[in-house]
Design an enzyme around this catalytic site. Structure first.
Site, short mmCIF file in Angstrom:
data_model
loop_
_atom_site.label_atom_id
_atom_site.label_comp_id
_atom_site.label_asym_id
_atom_site.label_seq_id
_atom_site.Cartn_x
_atom_site.Cartn_y
_atom_site.Cartn_z
N GLU A 1 0.96 -1.26 0.08
CA GLU A 1 0.03 -0.02 -0.01
C GLU A 1 0.77 1.12 -0.03
O GLU A 1 1.57 1.69 1.11
CB GLU A 1 -0.86 -0.08 1.06
CG GLU A 1 -1.88 -0.97 1.23
CD GLU A 1 -2.87 -0.99 0.36
OE1 GLU A 1 -3.28 -0.07 -0.20
OE2 GLU A 1 -3.74 -1.83 0.25
ZN LIG Z 1 -6.22 -1.42 -3.88
#
Ligand SMILES: [Zn+2]
Length: 337
Positions: free
Chosen positions: A305
């Site tokens: 992320e």
């Molecule tokens: Zn995603």
């Protein structure tokens, strides 16, 4: 006709059914621009949503064309399908080791499962352009740089049918999407059934638009409302609570640290309301949720992320952070075997 207005919802009730309550009864409901609170979307609202999406960029120009100039001594490109509503515009592309060797460990990198998460796509391409060829000496490498090309062009999270591709990779066929079915068929064509892989990195981003657009839309789809929360500033990974390797997570985070800052978590020691289990890491039930990171059953698997909206990073750094995550994982395996 009246509907029950939900007085409290889960963060992602629609998507995963397990996160802690986020919206409390005292907090006012914010209405999304489509649908009515208390009424899950039907075909009309879904059509309304699709009609208001617009094309922002070209998948053929920004993704497919970049796969024409790779190290073809080590890599090969293959089209593994196409999105059926416009096959010429959305060919599904994979790149993999030219000499697939059953004696080598096999690794998968996926990007663009959420099409709007740009560095997932461009980071996968950058890996192919830079370090992938040299790792081909040690690994069978497969890269699917953009699982959801329509989402890439529209900068959307869902596919055209208001389905989140990153909830469609589990064993429940009823939740399958066109995108996940094509990926599974491609992996099958490589002779690589679930459990045969050693590593899978699925490349994502957490963006400010998650809060302003995509999470409110997801709540609205279910007839519910969404309370905003804090988007974390910095890189983190999401690993599997049933298959969590602390040393592996550390190797990925330490590698990314050389490129960009790691999310420290909030004052409660959480990221997106999940407790940090170690530096830059949260764990979730990856298999139950049907996340893409569950598709290989690999011994080592995680979801990256990147936070592209930070004032402290450039787009180029975000792409390099994705590459660094993969390199950190590969180097961890090389040094521990
Ligand atoms: Zn995603």
């Amino acid at each position: 006709m009246s509907a029950m207005v939900p007085d409290q919802i889960r963060t992602s009730q629609a998507k995963d059914d397990w996160k802690p309550l986020r919206k409390m009864p005292s907090q006012p409901a914010e209405k999304y621009r489509i649908g009515e609170i208390g009424f899950p979307w039907g075909d009309a609202e879904k059509a309304q949503w699709l009609a208001q999406t617009t094309c922002h960029r070209s998948y053929l120009d920004e993704v497919v064309s970049k796969l024409q100039n790779l190290d073809f001594n080590n890599l090969q490109v293959q089209q593994y399908g196409a999105l059926q509503h416009d096959p010429a515009r959305f060919p599904l592309m994979a790149v993999f080791s030219k000499n697939w060797d059953a004696n080598k460990p096999s690794i998968l990198v996926t990007g663009g499962v959420h099409g709007y998460e740009t560095s997932g796509v461009q980071g996968a391409i950058l890996f192919l352009q830079t370090s992938a060829p040299k790792y081909c000496d040690y690994f069978n490498i497969a890269v699917i740089p953009c699982v959801s090309p329509w989402g890439y062009e529209r900068i959307e999270r869902w596919n055209r049918s208001c389905l989140d591709p990153n909830r469609s990779f589990g064993d429940d066929v009823s939740k399958q999407t066109e995108e996940s079915a094509a990926v599974k068929a491609f992996l099958h064509s490589l002779g690589m059934e679930k459990g045969k892989w050693l590593l899978h990195i699925d490349q994502h981003e957490t963006t400010d638009t998650d809060e302003t657009e995509f999470m409110p839309a997801r709540a609205a789809l279910q007839g519910s409302v969404y309370k905003k929360c804090e988007i974390p500033d910095g890189f983190y990974i999401v690993s599997d609570n049933e298959n969590n390797d602390i040393g592996f997570n550390t190797a990925v985070i330490e590698s990314v640290k050389k490129v960009t800052h790691i999310c420290p978590g909030d004052s409660n020691g959480t990221i997106i309301e999940e407790p940090l289990t170690q530096d830059g890491t949260i764990i979730v039930p990856v298999q139950t949720l049907g996340l893409c990171a569950s598709v290989t059953g690999a011994k080592y698997a995680t979801t990256t992320e990147v936070y592209p909206d930070s004032s402290r990073v450039t787009d180029e750094q975000c792409n390099r952070a994705q590459v660094a995550a993969v390199e950190g994982a590969l180097n961890f395996i090389l040094s521990s075997n």
